[in-house]
Write a protein that holds these residues in place. Structure first.
Motif, short mmCIF file in Angstrom:
data_model
loop_
_atom_site.label_atom_id
_atom_site.label_comp_id
_atom_site.label_asym_id
_atom_site.label_seq_id
_atom_site.Cartn_x
_atom_site.Cartn_y
_atom_site.Cartn_z
N THR A 144 0.83 -1.21 0.00
CA THR A 144 0.00 0.00 0.00
C THR A 144 0.87 1.26 0.00
O THR A 144 0.55 2.25 -0.65
CB THR A 144 -0.96 0.03 1.21
N ALA A 145 2.00 1.22 0.73
CA ALA A 145 2.90 2.38 0.75
C ALA A 145 3.50 2.59 -0.64
O ALA A 145 3.61 3.73 -1.11
CB ALA A 145 4.00 2.17 1.79
N GLN A 146 3.85 1.48 -1.28
CA GLN A 146 4.43 1.60 -2.62
C GLN A 146 3.40 2.16 -3.61
O GLN A 146 3.74 3.00 -4.46
CB GLN A 146 4.94 0.24 -3.11
N ALA A 147 2.17 1.71 -3.49
CA ALA A 147 1.12 2.19 -4.40
C ALA A 147 0.92 3.69 -4.23
O ALA A 147 0.80 4.43 -5.22
CB ALA A 147 -0.19 1.45 -4.12
N ARG A 148 0.93 4.15 -2.98
CA ARG A 148 0.75 5.58 -2.73
C ARG A 148 1.96 6.37 -3.24
O ARG A 148 1.83 7.45 -3.82
CB ARG A 148 0.53 5.82 -1.24
N ALA A 149 3.17 5.83 -3.01
CA ALA A 149 4.39 6.51 -3.48
C ALA A 149 4.43 6.57 -5.00
O ALA A 149 4.85 7.58 -5.58
CB ALA A 149 5.63 5.78 -2.94
N THR A 150 3.96 5.51 -5.65
CA THR A 150 3.94 5.47 -7.12
C THR A 150 3.00 6.54 -7.66
O THR A 150 3.32 7.24 -8.63
CB THR A 150 3.52 4.07 -7.61
N GLN A 151 1.86 6.68 -7.00
CA GLN A 151 0.88 7.71 -7.39
C GLN A 151 1.49 9.11 -7.22
O GLN A 151 1.39 9.97 -8.10
CB GLN A 151 -0.37 7.56 -6.52
N ALA A 152 2.16 9.30 -6.07
CA ALA A 152 2.80 10.60 -5.80
C ALA A 152 3.91 10.88 -6.82
O ALA A 152 4.07 12.01 -7.28
CB ALA A 152 3.38 10.60 -4.38
N MET A 153 4.63 9.83 -7.20
CA MET A 153 5.72 9.99 -8.18
C MET A 153 5.16 10.42 -9.53
O MET A 153 5.70 11.33 -10.18
CB MET A 153 6.51 8.68 -8.32
N GLU A 154 4.08 9.77 -9.95
CA GLU A 154 3.49 10.12 -11.25
C GLU A 154 3.05 11.58 -11.27
O GLU A 154 3.27 12.31 -12.24
CB GLU A 154 2.31 9.18 -11.56
N ALA A 155 2.43 12.03 -10.16
CA ALA A 155 1.96 13.41 -10.07
C ALA A 155 3.14 14.38 -10.05
O ALA A 155 3.10 15.45 -10.68
CB ALA A 155 1.12 13.59 -8.80
N PHE A 156 4.21 14.00 -9.36
CA PHE A 156 5.40 14.84 -9.24
C PHE A 156 6.08 15.02 -10.60
O PHE A 156 6.40 16.13 -11.03
CB PHE A 156 6.35 14.20 -8.22
N ILE A 157 6.28 13.90 -11.29
CA ILE A 157 6.93 13.96 -12.61
C ILE A 157 6.10 14.81 -13.57
O ILE A 157 6.62 15.66 -14.30
CB ILE A 157 7.17 12.54 -13.17
N SER A 158 4.80 14.59 -13.54
CA SER A 158 3.90 15.34 -14.43
C SER A 158 3.96 16.84 -14.13
O SER A 158 4.09 17.67 -15.05
CB SER A 158 2.48 14.80 -14.25
N ALA A 159 3.93 17.20 -12.83
CA ALA A 159 3.96 18.61 -12.45
C ALA A 159 5.30 19.25 -12.81
O ALA A 159 5.35 20.37 -13.31
CB ALA A 159 3.71 18.75 -10.94
N HIS A 160 6.38 18.50 -12.60
CA HIS A 160 7.70 19.05 -12.90
C HIS A 160 7.87 19.27 -14.39
O HIS A 160 8.34 20.33 -14.83
CB HIS A 160 8.80 18.14 -12.36
N GLN A 161 7.48 18.28 -15.17
CA GLN A 161 7.68 18.40 -16.62
C GLN A 161 6.80 19.49 -17.20
O GLN A 161 7.18 20.16 -18.16
CB GLN A 161 7.47 17.05 -17.29
N ALA A 162 5.62 19.71 -16.60
CA ALA A 162 4.74 20.79 -17.07
C ALA A 162 5.36 22.16 -16.79
O ALA A 162 5.03 23.14 -17.46
CB ALA A 162 3.38 20.68 -16.37
N SER A 163 6.27 22.23 -15.78
CA SER A 163 6.86 23.51 -15.40
C SER A 163 8.06 23.90 -16.27
O SER A 163 8.55 25.02 -16.19
CB SER A 163 7.31 23.47 -13.94
N LEU A 164 8.53 22.95 -17.10
CA LEU A 164 9.72 23.22 -17.91
C LEU A 164 9.35 24.02 -19.16
O LEU A 164 8.23 23.90 -19.66
CB LEU A 164 10.39 21.90 -18.32
N PRO A 165 10.27 24.83 -19.69
CA PRO A 165 9.96 25.59 -20.91
C PRO A 165 9.72 24.65 -22.09
O PRO A 165 10.39 23.63 -22.21
CB PRO A 165 11.21 26.44 -21.14
#
Length: 573
Positions: free
Chosen positions: A551-572
């Motif tokens: 369950t911890a891994q599932a939550r971390a995976t979800q957080a990772m996907e959101a993090f990568i998406s947010a970071h890449q959206a912030s790049l020029p």
């Protein structure tokens, strides 16, 4: 064909000692393939801190006998200039099981002995750690191993160790490269090995040398935990490389008798016929060793890469399936295990900037500081040597790409001693009725579930210089979370959100690290040559009492996907 290219080719053919590469070039000339000829003579295979690595083939851009001889002459000249007693201390040379490795190693020995430098040459294929060990053991002036590690079959390489036993770092790489350029314009000295033996310049490293390494592992201070080895069963593969004999021997010496080798991958084979890519990290590379483990219901499925300097492991789960541990997971397991057994005077541990931050937190829990370096074992080991003191000796270092140094017998990654150490950790846990998964869960419950991921992002050619853009427009938030600090390794400064600035003690590099208020981290490394960046992400999820690893891994995976998406959206764009 232009005159300059014709002259280059003629000069090459006149000096090339290998009929097969001469024939390759002649075939290209006869077929009028000027584009291919121009590509092969477009420059020179670059010598860097990792030495040489490239596709085997004719011309100065390939790995071949003339390039090897020129490289060896350049290295020899640099050693004679830099190390006053190099002739007597000599150079240790070993080689892996790839096509041409034997010939390249023997050519290297012939050039160096002709220059008056004593050579100790392995009489058969050798794991890379045995060459690094030899530099330290003999107090040699340098070491050379002919290997392309886990690259595809068409590659070979030439790796250099300095007199301290670690891989070379600047300025030695550029110093050697300059000498190679000079050597390529001159006659290359060369001595037949029979003559080198008669003159006392060549010493064969026979079975007794391999026994010396074996005894070193047997008596290593960090490998003396002999708790219940009979409780551990493991499958092992050498992945068509050179690790099997020594791996099986050191496991047996440590009391591990339930060891099942993958027969189809046990012997050295430069074609690597059963894998698409002989790298344990690649999809499918571990399939045969996992199948072998299943056949015997073994606890572990272990692998070395073809030159046995890396170690990979998949661990059996409750459902009987096997899951590969990441390099970071193995690294933090080792850090926790070794620090829990460490003597007060041997507790120095380190990792790289792109590996998990969890090792430093584990070290803090044991009351010790860990060190962090740029990516690569050349940095991990050179810094480890420099920081090691009589009351704080080196214990362990790792990088996420499956490289581990356990103890201070070898100043490079060593997949053989790592294999023994991991089996001993597994045995200690088995004696308590626990598994590797239990230990990982214990660490995550204490420190949070750490998940790491990498992404290579291609940018449009018209995208502005990404490093300059990020420095001019520093992000204050990524997604919903505030940036609490930014490390700029170009400026060697750490800037906090409140304006405070600290200096960073690392070699300058075009790398930016952002740490967020929720414990997450992203490292951005722009490419110096093309419009892309490499990003290394880490998220940390606290584990609740109700959480399982899953369950911890599932939550971390979800957080990772959101993090990568947010970071890449912030790049020029």
């Amino acid at each position: 064909m232009n005159t300059h290219l014709q002259l280059q080719i003629q000069h090459w053919l006149k000096n090339d000692p290998d009929p097969s590469t001469q024939a390759q070039l002649q075939a290209l000339i006869d077929s009028g393939n000027e584009a291919e000829l121009a590509a092969r003579f477009a420059g020179r295979l670059e010598f860097g801190t990792a030495g040489l690595r490239g596709v085997v083939g004719a011309g100065p851009m390939g790995m071949n006998r003339l390039v090897i001889r020129q490289t060896s002459a350049g290295l020899g000249a640099y050693l004679l200039e830099q190390i006053h007693d190099v002739a007597e201390r000599g150079v240790v040379i070993g080689y892996d099981g790839r096509h041409d490795s034997y010939t390249f190693a023997h050519d290297t020995a012939s050039v160096l002995t002709a220059m008056g430098i004593k050579v100790r040459l392995t009489a058969k294929v050798a794991p890379t750690p045995l060459v690094a060990f030899g530099v330290k053991h003999f107090n040699a002036a340098a070491g050379i191993v002919v290997t392309a590690s886990h690259n595809p079959p068409q590659y070979n390489g030439y790796k250099v160790y300095w007199e301290n036993g670690a891989q070379i770092i600047p300025p030695h790489d550029s110093g050697i490269a300059a000498k190679i350029e000079q050597a390529a314009t001159q006659a290359i000295p060369f001595m037949e090995l029979d003559d080198a033996i008669k003159q006392g310049k060549l010493i064969w490293l026979n079975d007794d040398y391999y026994e010396t390494y074996r005894r070193g592992v047997m008596h290593a201070k960090v490998l003396q935990n002999h708790t219940a080895p009979e409780k551990v069963s493991l499958a092992y593969t050498a992945m068509h490389g050179v690790g099997a004999d020594m791996a099986e021997t050191v496991l047996k010496d440590a009391g591990f008798t339930q060891v099942y080798s993958v027969a189809a991958q046990r012997e050295p084979d430069g074609d690597f016929p059963t894998v698409n890519f002989p790298n344990p990290e690649e999809k499918g590379a571990m399939d045969l060793v996992i199948a072998e483990a299943k056949k015997h219901s073994a606890m572990l499925a272990c692998a070395n890469d073809p030159d046995a300097d890396r170690f990979a492991v998949a661990v059996r789960k409750d459902d009987g399936e096997y899951q590969m541990l990441t390099g970071d997971q193995v690294g933090v397991l080792f850090g926790h295990y070794l620090l829990s057994h460490a003597s007060a005077d041997q507790r120095l541990v380190g990792t790289t900037i792109v590996s998990s931050s969890l090792l430093s937190k584990i070290a803090n829990g044991f009351g010790v500081e860990s060190y962090t370096t740029l990516t690569g074992f050349k940095w991990l080991m050179n810094v480890g040597i420099a920081q090691s003191q009589p009351d704080n000796q080196f214990l362990f270092a790792y990088e996420e790409a499956l490289g581990y140094t356990v103890g201070n017998m070898v100043w490079d990654k060593d997949g053989l001693s790592a294999l023994v150490a991991f089996a001993q950790l597994t045995a200690e846990l088995a004696a308590k009725g626990q598994t590797i998964w239990d230990r990982l869960e214990q660490i995550y419950r204490e420190q949070g579930f750490h998940l790491n991921a990498q992404a290579s992002i291609a940018l449009k050619p018209e995208t502005p210089n990404i490093g300059a853009y990020l420095r001019e427009h520093p992000p204050l938030t990524i997604g919903e979370h505030a940036v609490v600090s930014t490390d700029d390794l170009k400026a060697l400064s750490r800037r906090f959100a409140d304006g405070k600035v600290e200096n960073i003690n690392l070699p300058a590099s075009d790398v930016l690290t952002y740490r967020l208020s929720n414990g997450a981290r992203v490292i951005v490394r722009p490419s110096g040559t093309e419009p892309k960046i490499k990003c290394y992400y880490e998220v940390v999820e606290p584990m609740t009492a109700q959480d399982t690893l899953a369950t911890a891994q599932a939550r971390a995976t979800q957080a990772m996907e959101a993090f990568i998406s947010a970071h890449q959206a912030s790049l020029p764009k």
